[in-house]
Design a protein around this motif. Structure first.
Motif, PDB file in Angstrom:
ATOM      1  N   HIS A   1       0.794  -1.233   0.000  1.00  0.00           N
ATOM      2  CA  HIS A   1       0.000   0.000   0.000  1.00  0.00           C
ATOM      3  C   HIS A   1       0.825   1.281   0.000  1.00  0.00           C
TER       4      HIS A   1
ATOM      5  N   GLY B   1      -8.969   1.691  10.445  1.00  0.00           N
ATOM      6  CA  GLY B   1      -8.613   0.391   9.850  1.00  0.00           C
ATOM      7  C   GLY B   1      -7.108   0.339   9.683  1.00  0.00           C
TER       8      GLY B   1
ATOM      9  N   TRP C   1       1.608   0.515  10.364  1.00  0.00           N
ATOM     10  CA  TRP C   1       2.761   1.126   9.675  1.00  0.00           C
ATOM     11  C   TRP C   1       2.463   2.570   9.273  1.00  0.00           C
TER      12      TRP C   1
ATOM     13  N   ASP D   1      -8.742  -0.104  14.809  1.00  0.00           N
ATOM     14  CA  ASP D   1      -9.042  -1.261  13.960  1.00  0.00           C
ATOM     15  C   ASP D   1     -10.001  -2.202  14.678  1.00  0.00           C
TER      16      ASP D   1
ATOM     17  N   SER E   1      -9.567  -0.067   3.540  1.00  0.00           N
ATOM     18  CA  SER E   1     -10.395  -0.616   4.617  1.00  0.00           C
ATOM     19  C   SER E   1     -11.887  -0.416   4.368  1.00  0.00           C
TER      20      SER E   1
HETATM   21  C1  LIG Z   1      -6.743  -4.603   4.034  1.00  0.00           C
HETATM   22  S1  LIG Z   1      -6.492  -4.173   5.714  1.00  0.00           S
HETATM   23  C2  LIG Z   1      -5.642  -2.621   5.577  1.00  0.00           C
HETATM   24  C3  LIG Z   1      -4.910  -2.270   6.835  1.00  0.00           C
HETATM   25  C4  LIG Z   1      -4.051  -1.007   6.782  1.00  0.00           C
HETATM   26  N1  LIG Z   1      -4.850   0.181   6.528  1.00  0.00           N
HETATM   27  C5  LIG Z   1      -2.950  -1.141   5.777  1.00  0.00           C
HETATM   28  O1  LIG Z   1      -2.991  -0.446   4.743  1.00  0.00           O
HETATM   29  O2  LIG Z   1      -2.059  -1.979   5.992  1.00  0.00           O
HETATM   30  C6  LIG Z   1      -8.138  -3.649   6.212  1.00  0.00           C
HETATM   31  C7  LIG Z   1      -8.198  -3.324   7.698  1.00  0.00           C
HETATM   32  O3  LIG Z   1      -9.478  -2.716   7.968  1.00  0.00           O
HETATM   33  C8  LIG Z   1      -9.939  -3.202   9.208  1.00  0.00           C
HETATM   34  N2  LIG Z   1     -11.406  -3.056   9.263  1.00  0.00           N
HETATM   35  C9  LIG Z   1     -12.320  -3.680   8.487  1.00  0.00           C
HETATM   36  N3  LIG Z   1     -13.551  -3.293   8.822  1.00  0.00           N
HETATM   37  C10 LIG Z   1     -13.428  -2.412   9.840  1.00  0.00           C
HETATM   38  C11 LIG Z   1     -14.361  -1.654  10.609  1.00  0.00           C
HETATM   39  N4  LIG Z   1     -15.682  -1.761  10.410  1.00  0.00           N
HETATM   40  N5  LIG Z   1     -13.886  -0.833  11.567  1.00  0.00           N
HETATM   41  C12 LIG Z   1     -12.536  -0.727  11.782  1.00  0.00           C
HETATM   42  N6  LIG Z   1     -11.615  -1.426  11.092  1.00  0.00           N
HETATM   43  C13 LIG Z   1     -12.048  -2.248  10.106  1.00  0.00           C
HETATM   44  C14 LIG Z   1      -9.465  -4.651   9.221  1.00  0.00           C
HETATM   45  O4  LIG Z   1      -9.446  -5.227  10.504  1.00  0.00           O
HETATM   46  C15 LIG Z   1      -8.084  -4.553   8.587  1.00  0.00           C
HETATM   47  O5  LIG Z   1      -7.064  -4.382   9.524  1.00  0.00           O
END
Ligand SMILES: C[S@@+](CC[C@H](N)C(=O)[O-])C[C@H]1O[C@@H](n2cnc3c(N)ncnc32)[C@H](O)[C@@H]1O
Length: 238
Positions: free
Chosen positions: A38, A61, A66, A84, A128
């Motif tokens: 990302h 999220g 990082w 998260d 996210s």
């Molecule tokens: C694909 S990961 C991306 C994580 C981070 N932003 C990154 O770029 O490495 C998606 C993240 O969104 C979080 N997530 C999904 N739905 C969520 C919600 N309703 N509220 C908070 N976090 C959420 C997940 O637990 C996950 O850690």
């Protein structure tokens, strides 16, 4: 919202389902791995944020944290909060951030952000928002915790106008929301945001000649996906 059923729409979705799925990702070490994936689309967005040293910033999220750590360096007199739904992701984030003073992590769902209103100058969410149970409610909550003049940005690779990510809907274990740039922008406006804009952020990192993962057909599709770019939606709380 789109008229046709969204991909993955029949899959169960609750905070608990999301928590369990992303806990599995965290336990498999995927939280840290996402930085490399990302970063090329996130760095241009960091520049656009024009952070001031005393800004408070919310990373929604945040995964393994990082981006929160990078944000914290930009706001030495402010505070960064990474949030998260996955407590395992939050555990990884905390473990990797013990020496960062102006950064904290909280477990919670964007639909009910565990924070006071009118606090943050910026909110950012990377890859996210298409997982959120209720994207409209999530964007309303982000609006609530931003202070007046504060700005929100979501950055996503899975959206209608990039056909090279649509297969993810079937591959992912949880329900996803496949919305267009116009639909995401409308959610921002409906939540109260002004100056709503969207743009594409191309991923200009090199693509290997061969691709053996499960998310793309082949290297050519990965290259096409990166050229289409991520969708950045931006709004200001006026
Ligand atoms: C694909 S990961 C991306 C994580 C981070 N932003 C990154 O770029 O490495 C998606 C993240 O969104 C979080 N997530 C999904 N739905 C969520 C919600 N309703 N509220 C908070 N976090 C959420 C997940 O637990 C996950 O850690």
């Amino acid at each position: 919202m789109a008229d046709s059923p969204e991909p993955g729409a029949t899959k169960p979705q609750s905070g608990e389902v999301l928590r369990e799925e992303f806990n599995r990702w965290a336990e498999a070490g995927r939280g840290e791995g996402m930085e490399q994936e990302h970063l090329p689309i996130t760095l241009p967005v960091l520049e656009k944020m024009r952070l001031a040293a005393a800004d408070n910033v919310l990373d929604v999220g945040c995964g393994a944290g990082w981006l929160s750590r990078r944000l914290a360096k930009h706001v030495p007199q402010g505070r960064v909060v990474g949030m998260d739904v996955s407590d395992e992701m939050i555990r990884c984030a905390r473990r990797a951030s013990v020496d960062v003073e102006n950064l904290m992590f909280v477990t919670g769902e964007v639909e009910e952000i565990p924070w006071e209103p009118n606090f943050f100058a910026h909110a950012i969410s990377v890859e996210s928002s298409y997982y959120w149970r209720d994207p409209a409610a999530g964007i309303r909550e982000i609006f609530r915790v931003l202070k007046s003049g504060g700005s929100a940005r979501i950055l996503i690779n899975y959206y209608c106008e990039n056909p090279h990510s649509h297969q993810w809907g079937d591959l992912l274990a949880v329900k996803t929301h496949l919305l267009s740039a116009a639909e995401w922008s409308e959610l921002f406006r409906a939540a109260g945001f002004g100056e709503v804009q969207h743009e594409r952020i191309a991923d200009r990192s090199p693509t290997p000649d061969a691709y053996t993962g499960r998310w793309f057909r082949d290297a050519a599709q990965l290259r096409a996906f990166k050229a289409e770019g991520a969708l950045l939606v931006h709004g200001v709380k006026q």
